[in-house]
Design a protein around this motif. Structure first.
Motif, short mmCIF file in Angstrom:
data_model
loop_
_atom_site.label_atom_id
_atom_site.label_comp_id
_atom_site.label_asym_id
_atom_site.label_seq_id
_atom_site.Cartn_x
_atom_site.Cartn_y
_atom_site.Cartn_z
N ALA A 156 0.72 -1.42 0.00
CA ALA A 156 0.01 -0.02 0.14
C ALA A 156 0.83 1.01 -0.13
O ALA A 156 0.29 2.33 -0.77
N TRP A 157 2.08 1.30 0.80
CA TRP A 157 2.55 2.45 0.72
C TRP A 157 3.53 2.61 -0.45
O TRP A 157 3.74 3.79 -0.90
N GLN A 158 4.10 1.61 -1.20
CA GLN A 158 4.55 1.73 -2.46
C GLN A 158 3.48 2.27 -3.50
O GLN A 158 3.99 3.20 -4.31
N GLY A 159 2.36 1.92 -3.57
CA GLY A 159 1.21 2.36 -4.20
C GLY A 159 1.18 4.00 -3.84
O GLY A 159 0.94 4.67 -4.87
N ALA A 160 1.25 4.20 -2.64
CA ALA A 160 0.78 5.65 -2.22
C ALA A 160 1.87 6.54 -2.83
O ALA A 160 1.72 7.53 -3.42
N ARG A 161 3.14 6.10 -2.70
CA ARG A 161 4.17 6.76 -3.23
C ARG A 161 4.20 7.03 -4.72
O ARG A 161 4.31 8.10 -5.46
N ARG A 162 3.68 5.89 -5.39
CA ARG A 162 3.56 6.16 -6.98
C ARG A 162 2.51 7.18 -7.36
O ARG A 162 2.67 7.79 -8.18
N LEU A 163 1.57 7.03 -6.64
CA LEU A 163 0.34 8.12 -6.98
C LEU A 163 0.74 9.38 -6.33
O LEU A 163 0.42 10.54 -7.22
N LEU A 164 1.52 9.68 -5.53
CA LEU A 164 1.69 11.12 -4.92
C LEU A 164 2.68 11.57 -5.82
O LEU A 164 2.66 12.52 -6.20
N LYS A 165 3.88 10.75 -6.37
CA LYS A 165 4.62 11.16 -7.35
C LYS A 165 4.28 11.59 -8.55
O LYS A 165 4.82 12.18 -9.51
#
Ligand code: ZN
Length: 139
Positions: A128-137
């Protein structure tokens, strides 16, 4: 004492698993992630101008789904910069680059610091945190 602590941590994980925060109603631009080693799947979206709002749905083990719920709860309502800094902090602990104590002031997320020591489960928690980073970037 350590047993009691484990039980409290387990209860926090199951509470998020059973009653996910920010679940469902994905916004536009949702992304899909998976962790084949465990069979975890997540779809996540990020919406909001100024302050971000995460939504997710998924299936898989309790750690992957609870971690997504904790991520959405912690990062929603923050600016992109704040949310990204927090996601990087959590991922840093999962990678072993940061002291697990770095998560102590992050509420329920702190229970994930113990998972960082379990190489098999850390992929579940990190999804989930990798996904969050992807979306935020991507924004
Ligand atoms: Zn898993």
């Amino acid at each position: 004492m350590s047993d009691f602590q484990d039980e409290v941590e387990r209860e926090i994980v199951y509470d998020h698993y059973r009653r996910p925060r920010h679940g469902g109603q994905l916004g536009a631009g949702a992304i899909s992630l998976d962790n084949p080693s465990c069979g975890d799947e997540l779809r996540m979206s990020l919406t909001g101008e100024g302050l971000v709002e995460f939504r997710f749905e998924g299936k898989g083990c309790s750690i992957s789904q609870a971690s997504a719920s904790m991520m959405a709860e912690l990062l929603s309502g923050r600016t992109r910069e704040e949310a990204l800094a927090l996601a990087e902090r959590v991922l840093g602990v999962f990678r072993g680059d940061l002291d697990p104590a770095s998560l102590e002031d992050l509420g329920d997320v702190a229970v994930l610091s113990g998972i960082a020591k379990l190489p098999v489960r850390v992929k579940c928690a990190a999804l989930a945190w990798q996904g969050a980073r992807r979306l935020l970037k991507a924004g």
